[in-house]
Design a protein around this motif. Structure first.
Motif, short mmCIF file in Angstrom:
data_model
loop_
_atom_site.label_atom_id
_atom_site.label_comp_id
_atom_site.label_asym_id
_atom_site.label_seq_id
_atom_site.Cartn_x
_atom_site.Cartn_y
_atom_site.Cartn_z
N THR A 194 0.95 -1.34 0.01
CA THR A 194 -0.06 -0.09 -0.06
C THR A 194 0.90 1.15 0.03
N ALA A 195 0.24 2.40 -0.04
CA ALA A 195 0.98 3.69 -0.09
C ALA A 195 1.78 3.97 1.28
N GLN A 196 1.34 3.37 2.36
CA GLN A 196 1.83 3.29 3.67
C GLN A 196 3.44 2.59 3.71
N ASP A 197 3.60 1.80 2.61
CA ASP A 197 5.22 1.02 2.65
C ASP A 197 6.01 1.76 1.79
N VAL A 198 5.63 3.12 1.22
CA VAL A 198 6.53 3.87 0.31
C VAL A 198 7.64 4.48 1.28
N PRO A 199 7.65 4.87 2.46
CA PRO A 199 8.45 5.36 3.33
C PRO A 199 9.63 4.23 3.70
N ARG A 200 9.09 3.37 3.75
CA ARG A 200 9.98 1.90 4.27
C ARG A 200 11.01 1.62 3.23
N VAL A 201 10.21 1.50 1.86
CA VAL A 201 11.03 1.32 0.67
C VAL A 201 12.02 2.50 0.30
N ALA A 202 11.40 3.64 0.49
CA ALA A 202 12.59 4.85 0.39
C ALA A 202 13.71 4.90 1.39
N GLY A 203 13.44 4.22 2.47
CA GLY A 203 14.66 4.03 3.57
C GLY A 203 15.64 2.99 3.11
N GLU A 204 15.24 1.83 2.51
CA GLU A 204 15.96 1.04 1.97
C GLU A 204 16.88 1.58 0.76
N VAL A 205 16.09 2.13 -0.09
CA VAL A 205 16.82 2.69 -0.95
C VAL A 205 18.03 3.94 -0.55
N TYR A 206 17.60 4.67 0.61
CA TYR A 206 18.55 5.46 1.13
C TYR A 206 19.94 4.88 1.78
N ARG A 207 19.67 3.65 2.10
CA ARG A 207 20.56 2.76 2.75
C ARG A 207 21.58 2.43 1.68
N HIS A 208 21.41 2.03 0.40
CA HIS A 208 22.11 1.85 -0.62
C HIS A 208 22.84 3.31 -0.96
N ILE A 209 22.13 4.20 -1.29
CA ILE A 209 23.00 5.67 -1.52
C ILE A 209 23.79 6.21 -0.37
N ARG A 210 23.41 5.85 0.76
CA ARG A 210 24.39 6.27 1.89
C ARG A 210 25.84 5.43 1.69
N GLU A 211 25.62 4.16 1.03
CA GLU A 211 26.89 3.44 0.99
C GLU A 211 27.67 3.51 -0.41
N GLY A 212 27.29 4.59 -0.85
CA GLY A 212 27.93 5.07 -2.19
C GLY A 212 27.21 4.30 -3.51
N ARG A 213 26.41 3.87 -3.50
CA ARG A 213 25.86 3.23 -4.68
C ARG A 213 24.69 4.13 -5.44
N LYS A 214 24.69 4.08 -6.77
CA LYS A 214 23.58 4.61 -7.50
C LYS A 214 22.31 3.54 -7.56
N VAL A 215 21.16 3.79 -7.64
CA VAL A 215 20.36 3.00 -7.54
C VAL A 215 19.17 2.83 -8.68
N ILE A 216 18.80 1.68 -9.44
CA ILE A 216 17.72 1.86 -10.29
C ILE A 216 16.71 1.01 -9.51
N ALA A 217 15.59 1.60 -9.13
CA ALA A 217 14.37 0.95 -8.23
C ALA A 217 13.42 0.63 -9.35
N VAL A 218 13.38 -0.72 -9.35
CA VAL A 218 12.09 -1.07 -10.42
C VAL A 218 10.94 -1.53 -9.14
N VAL A 219 9.47 -0.94 -9.46
CA VAL A 219 8.62 -1.26 -8.64
C VAL A 219 7.53 -1.89 -9.09
N SER A 220 6.99 -2.58 -8.20
CA SER A 220 5.43 -3.34 -8.91
C SER A 220 4.49 -2.55 -8.38
N ALA A 221 3.42 -2.72 -8.95
CA ALA A 221 2.11 -2.01 -8.28
C ALA A 221 2.04 -2.39 -6.92
#
Length: 201
Positions: free
Chosen positions: A5-32
Motif C-alpha cells: 500500500t502507499a503506507q509502505d513507500v517510506p520504508r522502501v525509500a529508507g531501503e533505497v537511502y541505505r544503498h545511496i548512503r553506501e555510495g551506490r546509485k540505484v535503479i529502483a524497479v517497482v511493482s504495483a
C-alpha cells in the motif's frame, strides 16, 4: 514488490537511502500496490478489452506507474534526487504477445543519462515497448523480470529482489499453507522443480 500500500513507500525509500548512503546509485524497479493489477485486469474485462489489444496493455500497466511516482516523490521529499523514468524513455523493448512479452533491448545511452542526472531512477516494472511503439506487458512477475533484465544489460554488480518471504518456496506461502521452503536449491533445480508461483528473498 513489497509496496503493498502507499503506507509502505517510506520504508522502501529508507531501503533505497541505505544503498545511496553506501555510495551506490540505484535503479529502483517497482511493482504495483497489492491487488491493483488485478483491479485493472477486471476493469479491462468489464470494458470488453481483449488481452492482445493496445488499450488493455496501457490500462493494466498503470499500477506500476502510480507506485513508481509515489516512490520518486518520497525520495525527493527526503532530499534524495530521484527521477521517474518510463520504459519508453529508456526504450526498453520487448517482443512477444502483448500481455506476455519478453524484454529484448534497451537504450543504454538514455539510461546512462538518467543515472548521471539522479542518484536514483525509479522505473515502473512489468511493461515495455513493442516494435511499433505500443505497450507490451511482461506477464506475472514482470517487475522482477524488468529488474533482472536491467541489471544484466547494465552490468550491475547486483540485482536485489525484495520480497515478503524469507526464501525460495515450492509455491506462494502467503496463499498456500503447505508451501515448502527450500534450505538449498540450485539454479537448474529452480528452473525444473518450482511451480509457476514462487518467491525469492
Amino acid at each position: 514488490s513489497v509496496l503493498r500500500t502507499a503506507q509502505d513507500v517510506p520504508r522502501v525509500a529508507g531501503e533505497v537511502y541505505r544503498h545511496i548512503r553506501e555510495g551506490r546509485k540505484v535503479i529502483a524497479v517497482v511493482s504495483a500496490y497489492e491487488g491493483v493489477t488485478d483491479q485493472y485486469i477486471a476493469m479491462a474485462k468489464q470494458d470488453g478489452l481483449a488481452p492482445d489489444s493496445p488499450a488493455y496493455a496501457d490500462l493494466v500497466a498503470q499500477g506500476e506507474f502510480i507506485s513508481a511516482e509515489a516512490l520518486t516523490n518520497r525520495l525527493n521529499a527526503i532530499g534524495i534526487h530521484a527521477a521517474l523514468v518510463s520504459p519508453k524513455a529508456i526504450e526498453l523493448g520487448a517482443y512477444g504477445p502483448r500481455d506476455d512479452a519478453v524484454p529484448t533491448s534497451l537504450d543504454q545511452t538514455a539510461l546512462s543519462a538518467a543515472l548521471k542526472g539522479s542518484k536514483v531512477i525509479c522505473v515502473p516494472g512489468f511493461s515495455a515497448i513493442g516494435a511499433h511503439g505500443g505497450t507490451r506487458l511482461l506477464g506475472r512477475g514482470g517487475s522482477d523480470l524488468t529488474a533482472i533484465f536491467l541489471a544484466s544489460e547494465t552490468g550491475a554488480k547486483a540485482a536485489r529482489l525484495i520480497k515478503d518471504v524469507d526464501g525460495v518456496y515450492t509455491s506462494d506461502p502467503n496463499r498456500f499453507e503447505n508451501a515448502g521452503r527450500y534450505s538449498r536449491i540450485s539454479w537448474t533445480e529452480a528452473g525444473r522443480d518450482l511451480s509457476p508461483v514462487w518467491s525469492l528473498i
